[in-house]
Design a protein around this motif. Structure first.
Motif, PDB file in Angstrom:
ATOM      1  N   ALA A  47       3.262   0.989  12.936  1.00 49.73           N
ATOM      2  CA  ALA A  47       3.536   2.115  12.351  1.00 49.73           C
ATOM      3  C   ALA A  47       2.221   2.603  11.764  1.00 49.73           C
ATOM      4  CB  ALA A  47       4.448   1.831  11.184  1.00 49.73           C
ATOM      5  N   PRO A  48       1.890   4.006  11.694  1.00 50.04           N
ATOM      6  CA  PRO A  48       0.430   4.147  11.208  1.00 50.04           C
ATOM      7  C   PRO A  48       0.064   3.919   9.832  1.00 50.04           C
ATOM      8  CG  PRO A  48       1.573   6.035  12.209  1.00 50.04           C
ATOM      9  CD  PRO A  48       2.619   5.011  12.244  1.00 50.04           C
ATOM     10  N   TYR A  49       1.139   3.672   8.879  1.00 49.05           N
ATOM     11  CA  TYR A  49       0.534   3.412   7.625  1.00 49.05           C
ATOM     12  C   TYR A  49      -0.076   2.016   7.381  1.00 49.05           C
ATOM     13  CZ  TYR A  49       4.968   0.602   7.318  1.00 49.05           C
ATOM     14  OH  TYR A  49       6.274  -0.100   7.498  1.00 49.05           O
ATOM     15  N   LYS A  50      -0.025   1.047   8.748  1.00 46.49           N
ATOM     16  CA  LYS A  50      -0.269  -0.249   8.656  1.00 46.49           C
ATOM     17  C   LYS A  50      -1.782  -0.165   9.213  1.00 46.49           C
ATOM     18  CE  LYS A  50       4.273  -2.165   9.602  1.00 46.49           C
ATOM     19  NZ  LYS A  50       4.966  -3.028  10.373  1.00 46.49           N
ATOM     20  N   TYR A  51      -2.372   0.663   9.589  1.00 50.77           N
ATOM     21  CA  TYR A  51      -3.755   0.702  10.098  1.00 50.77           C
ATOM     22  C   TYR A  51      -4.782   0.234   9.050  1.00 50.77           C
ATOM     23  CZ  TYR A  51      -5.841   5.224   8.421  1.00 50.77           C
ATOM     24  OH  TYR A  51      -6.337   6.076   7.637  1.00 50.77           O
ATOM     25  N   PRO A  52      -5.849  -0.147   9.341  1.00 52.12           N
ATOM     26  CA  PRO A  52      -6.939  -0.788   8.299  1.00 52.12           C
ATOM     27  C   PRO A  52      -7.780   0.781   8.138  1.00 52.12           C
ATOM     28  CG  PRO A  52      -7.557  -1.451  10.436  1.00 52.12           C
ATOM     29  CD  PRO A  52      -6.256  -1.013  10.516  1.00 52.12           C
ATOM     30  N   ARG A  53      -7.714   1.022   6.581  1.00 54.85           N
ATOM     31  CA  ARG A  53      -8.384   2.277   6.413  1.00 54.85           C
ATOM     32  C   ARG A  53      -9.823   1.759   6.121  1.00 54.85           C
ATOM     33  NH1 ARG A  53      -5.125   6.687   4.384  1.00 54.85           N
ATOM     34  NH2 ARG A  53      -3.204   6.096   4.868  1.00 54.85           N
ATOM     35  N   GLN A  54     -10.170   0.600   6.244  1.00 54.46           N
ATOM     36  CA  GLN A  54     -11.624   0.056   5.690  1.00 54.46           C
ATOM     37  C   GLN A  54     -11.630  -1.013   6.922  1.00 54.46           C
ATOM     38  OE1 GLN A  54     -12.597  -1.391   2.104  1.00 54.46           O
ATOM     39  NE2 GLN A  54     -11.957   0.758   1.043  1.00 54.46           N
ATOM     40  N   VAL A  55     -12.839  -0.748   7.683  1.00 52.11           N
ATOM     41  CA  VAL A  55     -13.150  -1.917   8.698  1.00 52.11           C
ATOM     42  C   VAL A  55     -14.625  -2.385   8.379  1.00 52.11           C
ATOM     43  CG1 VAL A  55     -13.372  -2.377  11.292  1.00 52.11           C
ATOM     44  CG2 VAL A  55     -11.722  -0.880  10.529  1.00 52.11           C
ATOM     45  N   ARG A  84      -3.715   4.250  -3.800  1.00 52.88           N
ATOM     46  CA  ARG A  84      -2.690   3.546  -2.962  1.00 52.88           C
ATOM     47  C   ARG A  84      -2.257   2.288  -3.740  1.00 52.88           C
ATOM     48  NH1 ARG A  84      -2.200   6.515   1.684  1.00 52.88           N
ATOM     49  NH2 ARG A  84      -0.866   4.786   2.774  1.00 52.88           N
ATOM     50  N   GLY A  85      -2.935   1.797  -4.408  1.00 55.01           N
ATOM     51  CA  GLY A  85      -2.607   0.424  -5.107  1.00 55.01           C
ATOM     52  C   GLY A  85      -3.249  -0.375  -4.453  1.00 55.01           C
ATOM     53  N   MET A  86      -3.328  -0.546  -3.162  1.00 51.21           N
ATOM     54  CA  MET A  86      -3.912  -1.416  -2.335  1.00 51.21           C
ATOM     55  C   MET A  86      -4.451  -0.704  -1.031  1.00 51.21           C
ATOM     56  SD  MET A  86      -2.035  -5.196  -2.465  1.00 51.21           S
ATOM     57  CE  MET A  86      -3.637  -6.115  -2.036  1.00 51.21           C
ATOM     58  N   LEU A  87      -5.473  -1.064  -0.339  1.00 53.04           N
ATOM     59  CA  LEU A  87      -6.038  -0.523   1.003  1.00 53.04           C
ATOM     60  C   LEU A  87      -5.707  -1.863   1.987  1.00 53.04           C
ATOM     61  CD1 LEU A  87      -8.856   1.898   0.468  1.00 53.04           C
ATOM     62  CD2 LEU A  87      -6.441   2.603   0.967  1.00 53.04           C
ATOM     63  N   VAL A  88      -5.317  -1.447   3.265  1.00 49.62           N
ATOM     64  CA  VAL A  88      -5.580  -2.530   4.172  1.00 49.62           C
ATOM     65  C   VAL A  88      -7.003  -2.622   4.792  1.00 49.62           C
ATOM     66  CG1 VAL A  88      -4.734  -3.093   6.668  1.00 49.62           C
ATOM     67  CG2 VAL A  88      -3.223  -1.834   5.071  1.00 49.62           C
ATOM     68  N   LYS A  89      -7.661  -3.711   4.660  1.00 50.35           N
ATOM     69  CA  LYS A  89      -8.958  -3.857   5.206  1.00 50.35           C
ATOM     70  C   LYS A  89      -9.026  -4.828   6.337  1.00 50.35           C
ATOM     71  CE  LYS A  89     -13.913  -4.695   3.615  1.00 50.35           C
ATOM     72  NZ  LYS A  89     -14.768  -4.873   2.383  1.00 50.35           N
ATOM     73  N   THR A 111       0.794  -1.369  -0.058  1.00 47.00           N
ATOM     74  CA  THR A 111      -0.055  -0.056   0.013  1.00 47.00           C
ATOM     75  C   THR A 111       0.951   1.354   0.200  1.00 47.00           C
ATOM     76  OG1 THR A 111      -1.577   1.245   1.125  1.00 47.00           O
ATOM     77  CG2 THR A 111      -0.342  -0.176   2.450  1.00 47.00           C
ATOM     78  N   ALA A 112       0.808   1.914  -1.117  1.00 40.66           N
ATOM     79  CA  ALA A 112       1.579   3.345  -1.077  1.00 40.66           C
ATOM     80  C   ALA A 112       2.980   3.025  -1.052  1.00 40.66           C
ATOM     81  CB  ALA A 112       0.962   4.356  -0.183  1.00 40.66           C
ATOM     82  N   GLY A 113       3.530   2.003  -1.557  1.00 38.08           N
ATOM     83  CA  GLY A 113       4.945   1.522  -1.600  1.00 38.08           C
ATOM     84  C   GLY A 113       5.293   0.795  -0.283  1.00 38.08           C
ATOM     85  N   TYR A 114       4.594   0.622   0.726  1.00 41.05           N
ATOM     86  CA  TYR A 114       4.864  -0.006   1.920  1.00 41.05           C
ATOM     87  C   TYR A 114       4.399  -1.301   1.710  1.00 41.05           C
ATOM     88  CZ  TYR A 114       5.743   4.587   3.968  1.00 41.05           C
ATOM     89  OH  TYR A 114       6.316   5.862   4.215  1.00 41.05           O
TER      90      TYR A 114
END
Length: 560
Positions: A530-538, A497-502, A464-467
């Motif tokens: 790290a904040p970029y790892k949080y699920p943007r969708q729940v 972002r390419g992919m989102l963490v859900k 996601t966003a390169g991470y």
């Protein structure tokens, strides 16, 4: 031993499986570096394990127990001998024929499996919950003529028999006292059942002179990524597995009582709940009732089990019931609790330890390698790590070109040892075995001391966003929140972002799936990782898709 010599030494006159193994250049390298992994070229695994019982004079020790029955090793030997006679004399099977075994975890299922392999036949065990379509695929793939089936599960198998003409005979087994399951079943052996046929047999089934490289079983993978594959294991494979992880990590003995939930049709269960205990003269306890977290917690106390096998999710679900038993003053006999089948969140490990005082023994294995190949003794656990490579195996972290990566880097796991992947007639063999190494498809990292840390399935890594984000790490953080009972984290497509963490979350009673709860979970993960790892969708769900062995099927969530 080369292929020609193996063919001459083989007792399996039915060459169906032999002829459908991968081409020689697609085989994994097989290493037998330790003395205990040196298996004689002629070996039948059941006879070898029984010979070990004889050498230690453990015939009187209890082997297979339930709430209503207890068989010692001598009686088990007699019964599997009679079953082998039924298979060869009554049914006319010859070494190398495949036999489907359909049943849950029970004494009858264990006896049937051992009888099949003793007779030099190839055991093909199936999960009890499989339906006619899935059973038909197994029957067609392995060309099975005879099935031994728990009478409570006959319906689906009888349905598929009309579509699979290869299946000529179905023999029921099992004694039925559980009237709550099927009230109309008799309490005595069914007419023409395996038990009734076996009771009429006299004499001894002569040892089948199988070569160690003859086939003992075909294990169909549990289907976490879609279409199951048929992994083949020889007598040598299984005997080597009995002398690897169980000997060096588990270290069970004849005084242990073993219990757990993995099906005998799954190699995790077959090893842990039958063959590994048999290799040391231990006892296995099969409850007569269904496996639920509450019931299993009670059975652990009632049976005085000392070793337990199950998946992380089940440990988490059992925890409150175990805590209740301990708080009432009940003494626990457990000394080892083995977790495998899916990633073990550290939150679950700590929860179980707080409730029972026992450090979960983690491990990673694969149907293709039969059982666990990375694990550590309870006293050598490193928090967050799976463990170290099991003696007899070698493992490394590699990049997409198969080159070993520096310690601390995340890459693909590669393994080599005394067991390895041999798919039955499957083009996916070349995906699993590369340059002699097995590639189970797991993304891992290894520290300077050789401990492996699980990240995700390689195809589950979220970019996601390169991470790079490993779903299990986010799941572990979510499970530390008091509102979350279970969860699964996947990547979903996103144009920006390419992919989102859900995250898909099952909430504990008393918690509502509101936007406020979702925000609280997101904030909790941000504060933990790290904040970029949080699920943007729940998304809140009532249950997660799992296989019968408890493995999470993330691929189903990605398509919702």
């Amino acid at each position: 031993m080369n292929a020609d010599m193996r063919a001459k030494a083989s007792a399996q006159t039915d060459r169906f499986v032999h002829e459908r193994l991968p081409a020689p250049d697609q085989w994994p390298q097989m290493r037998y570096d330790l003395p205990e992994l040196q298996i004689p070229d002629q070996a039948n695994l059941v006879d070898v394990l029984l010979a070990q019982i004889d050498a230690r004079d453990l015939w009187h020790r209890p082997f297979l127990r339930s709430q209503t029955e207890c068989l010692n090793y001598a009686e088990v030997s007699r019964r599997i001998n009679r079953i082998a006679l039924v298979l060869t004399q009554d049914l006319g099977l010859v070494p190398g024929n495949r036999v489907l075994l359909r049943g849950g975890n029970s004494i009858a299922m264990a006896l049937a499996w051992l009888g099949v392999v003793k007779a030099g036949l190839v055991a093909v065990a199936s999960m009890p919950l499989l339906r006619a379509k899935e059973l038909g695929e197994i029957l067609g793939k392995a060309q099975i003529e005879v099935a031994l089936c728990d009478a409570a599960l006959l319906g689906e198998l009888q349905q598929v028999q009309a579509q699979q003409p290869c299946l000529k005979t179905i023999v029921p087994f099992g004694l039925f006292n559980a009237q709550d399951v099927l009230p109309d079943l008799p309490t005595k052996p069914l007419a023409d059942s395996l038990e009734q046929r076996a009771a009429l047999k006299k004499g001894r089934h002569p040892p089948c002179p199988t070569a160690a490289d003859d086939m003992a079983l075909i294990a169909f993978t549990s289907g976490t990524t879609g279409q199951p594959k048929a992994a083949v294991h020889t007598h040598r494979d299984v005997l080597a597995a009995c002398n690897a992880w169980p000997r060096h990590v588990l270290q069970a003995n004849e005084h242990d009582v073993v219990m757990g939930s993995p099906p005998l049709a799954f190699t995790f269960g077959l090893g842990g709940l039958l063959l590994f205990p048999m290799s040391v003269g231990a006892c296995v306890y099969f409850p007569d009732t269904k496996y639920t977290p509450e019931a299993m917690a009670a059975h652990l106390f009632e049976s005085r089990a000392t070793i337990c096998y199950t998946a992380p999710t089940f440990y988490r679900q059992m925890e409150p019931f175990m805590r209740q038993h301990v708080q009432t003053g009940r003494q626990i006999a457990l000394r080892i609790c083995v977790s495998a089948g899916e990633a073990l969140p550290d939150a679950t490990r700590q929860l179980w330890k707080q409730a029972t005082g026992i450090e979960l023994l983690d491990g990673i294995g694969a149907t293709e390698l039969f059982h666990i190949f990375i694990s550590s003794k309870p006293g050598d656990v490193r928090r967050g790590a799976i463990g170290q490579v099991v003696p007899g195996y070698s493992a490394k972290v590699v990049d997409e070109n198969g080159q070993e990566m520096p310690r601390g880097s995340v890459g693909s796991l590669a393994v080599i040892g005394p067991t390895g992947c041999k798919y039955l007639d499957d083009a996916r063999q070349s995906n699993y075995v590369k340059n002699g190494w097995n590639h189970p498809g797991d993304a891992v990292a290894q520290d300077a001391d050789g401990y492996f840390f699980y990240q995700s399935r390689a195809d589950d890594m979220i970019i996601t966003a390169g991470y790079n984000v490993g779903g299990p790490e986010v799941e572990d953080a979510l499970l530390q929140h008091p509102a979350v009972a279970e969860c699964a984290v996947v990547g979903v497509p996103d144009t920006e972002r390419g992919m989102l963490v859900k995250a898909f979350c099952v909430l504990r009673p008393g918690h509502a799936g509101t936007p406020q709860t979702a925000q609280a979970l997101q904030d909790h993960v941000k504060a933990t990782l790290a904040p970029y790892k949080y699920p943007r969708q729940v998304e809140f769900v009532a249950a997660l898709p799992r296989t019968e062995t408890g493995k999470l099927q993330r691929f189903k969530l990605r398509t919702t």
